[in-house]
Design a protein around this motif. Structure first.
Motif, mmCIF file in Angstrom:
data_model
loop_
_atom_site.group_PDB
_atom_site.id
_atom_site.type_symbol
_atom_site.label_atom_id
_atom_site.label_comp_id
_atom_site.label_asym_id
_atom_site.label_seq_id
_atom_site.Cartn_x
_atom_site.Cartn_y
_atom_site.Cartn_z
ATOM 1 N N ASP A 148 -3.472 6.111 -0.841
ATOM 2 C CA ASP A 148 -4.677 5.700 -1.560
ATOM 3 C C ASP A 148 -4.370 4.811 -2.757
ATOM 4 O O ASP A 148 -5.259 4.546 -3.573
ATOM 5 C CB ASP A 148 -5.450 6.935 -2.044
ATOM 6 N N GLU A 149 -3.140 4.338 -2.856
ATOM 7 C CA GLU A 149 -2.747 3.485 -3.974
ATOM 8 C C GLU A 149 -2.294 2.118 -3.471
ATOM 9 O O GLU A 149 -1.827 1.973 -2.345
ATOM 10 C CB GLU A 149 -1.604 4.127 -4.761
ATOM 11 N N THR A 186 0.826 -1.200 0.000
ATOM 12 C CA THR A 186 0.000 0.000 0.000
ATOM 13 C C THR A 186 0.866 1.258 0.000
ATOM 14 O O THR A 186 1.990 1.264 0.525
ATOM 15 C CB THR A 186 -0.938 0.022 1.222
ATOM 16 N N ARG A 187 0.322 2.320 -0.587
ATOM 17 C CA ARG A 187 0.970 3.632 -0.586
ATOM 18 C C ARG A 187 -0.118 4.694 -0.543
ATOM 19 O O ARG A 187 -0.547 5.205 -1.569
ATOM 20 C CB ARG A 187 1.854 3.798 -1.820
ATOM 21 N N TRP A 197 1.091 1.129 -9.782
ATOM 22 C CA TRP A 197 0.273 1.641 -8.683
ATOM 23 C C TRP A 197 -1.116 1.983 -9.201
ATOM 24 O O TRP A 197 -1.269 2.614 -10.248
ATOM 25 C CB TRP A 197 0.925 2.885 -8.090
ATOM 26 N N TRP A 198 -2.124 1.562 -8.436
ATOM 27 C CA TRP A 198 -3.508 1.806 -8.818
ATOM 28 C C TRP A 198 -4.233 2.494 -7.666
ATOM 29 O O TRP A 198 -4.102 2.075 -6.505
ATOM 30 C CB TRP A 198 -4.217 0.483 -9.137
ATOM 31 N N HIS A 199 -4.998 3.533 -7.995
ATOM 32 C CA HIS A 199 -5.790 4.209 -6.980
ATOM 33 C C HIS A 199 -6.929 3.294 -6.545
ATOM 34 O O HIS A 199 -7.500 2.551 -7.367
ATOM 35 C CB HIS A 199 -6.360 5.525 -7.530
ATOM 36 N N VAL A 200 -7.274 3.344 -5.246
ATOM 37 C CA VAL A 200 -8.291 2.426 -4.720
ATOM 38 C C VAL A 200 -9.669 2.648 -5.355
ATOM 39 O O VAL A 200 -10.525 1.760 -5.295
ATOM 40 C CB VAL A 200 -8.400 2.542 -3.188
ATOM 41 N N LEU A 213 -9.531 0.689 -9.804
ATOM 42 C CA LEU A 213 -8.777 -0.555 -9.897
ATOM 43 C C LEU A 213 -9.059 -1.289 -11.205
ATOM 44 O O LEU A 213 -10.160 -1.209 -11.763
ATOM 45 C CB LEU A 213 -9.125 -1.472 -8.728
#
Length: 275
Positions: free
Chosen positions: A160-161, A157-158, A246-249, A252
């Motif tokens: 919101d990603e 996790t990072r 990386w994908w924003h929550v 997806l």
């Protein structure tokens, strides 16, 4: 994974199992199902017309008050009307989590029984242990238990990603969490750090254990973690991974289906960040 109804594993079957016992049958690697108001696990009473030998049945234990069996179907066994064979991955989409876990257990027990009929040390025929789920060599005494391969699976996790990756063997467009086998001498934590480094090149911190899931393809035990991104750029250093990012929550790509620990790791984090 979240708790499922208590299953009491056992080896010694009851003297007269009731006809309502569940039978997880496999033929040529595919699972036997009956098409009765959707895909259903057959009951013992429904298998009577197949005239199966006693040694085809392997007792698994009891789910609540229902006895459960793994059933080995010879390739020449004809299927009665209303029965079909399906890939276990396909059946997973139609069964609840508890039944899928039992189906996976049955598949693993049957593969173990098939692959350990002879001693791996001296080559003599093995016999079943009278109490344990084990094959014993009467010549040298060597015991062989069902194989279980420990694996880690981790969501990075990072904020919101989240970091998701795609393997060459995945269906087109599907992304998942990172996973890999635990090496001899490793702790689970060491395996998490190593796999992440090998597959995408980044570093992580603050590991937390999230749950586990038996995964019968063919005999893995997936142990799920969440880890926070610590640093580094994504570099694909493993030939198995063809794409990662990386994908924003809230945006997806397609992810593994419900019922898999990867899906749960992802959706649990998404729920936390979007509530």
């Amino acid at each position: 994974m979240r708790d499922t109804p208590v299953f009491e594993s056992a080896v010694i079957k009851p003297d007269s199992p009731p006809g309502e016992s569940l039978c997880f049958g496999f033929q040529g690697g595919k699972m036997l199902v009956c098409q009765d108001a959707g895909i259903q696990v057959p009951r013992l009473s429904q298998l009577g017309p197949m005239d199966l030998p006693a040694d085809a049945f392997h007792y698994l234990g009891r789910q609540a008050h229902t006895h459960c069996f793994a059933v080995a179907l010879a390739l020449e066994t004809a299927l009665p009307a209303g029965f079909e064979l399906h890939e276990l991955r396909t059946v997973a989409m139609a069964l609840d989590a508890g039944l899928f876990t039992l189906a996976g257990m049955a598949r693993q027990v049957l593969l173990w029984d098939q692959n350990h009929r002879f001693c791996g040390r001296c080559g003599n025929a093995t016999v079943d242990h009278p109490r344990d789920r084990a094959k014993v060599c009467p010549a040298c005494g060597h015991s062989q238990y069902p194989r279980i391969s420990p694996c880690i699976i981790v969501l990075i996790t990072r904020g919101d990603e989240i970091l998701l990756a795609r393997s060459a063997r995945f269906p087109s467009g599907l992304y998942s969490t990172l996973a890999g086998f635990v090496e001899p001498g490793e702790t689970l934590e060491h395996a998490v750090h190593r796999e992440i480094r090998e597959e995408v090149g980044v570093t992580v911190r603050n590991l937390s254990y999230r749950g586990s899931q038996p995964w019968p393809f063919p005999h893995s035990l997936m142990m799920g973690f969440r880890a926070e991104y610590a640093g580094g750029d994504i570099v694909l250093e493993d030939d198995e991974i063809v794409e990662a990012g990386w994908w924003h929550v809230r945006a997806l790509p397609p992810i593994p289906p419900a019922g898999s620990i990867s899906h749960q790791l992802i959706t649990d984090y998404v729920a936390e960040k979007t509530k």
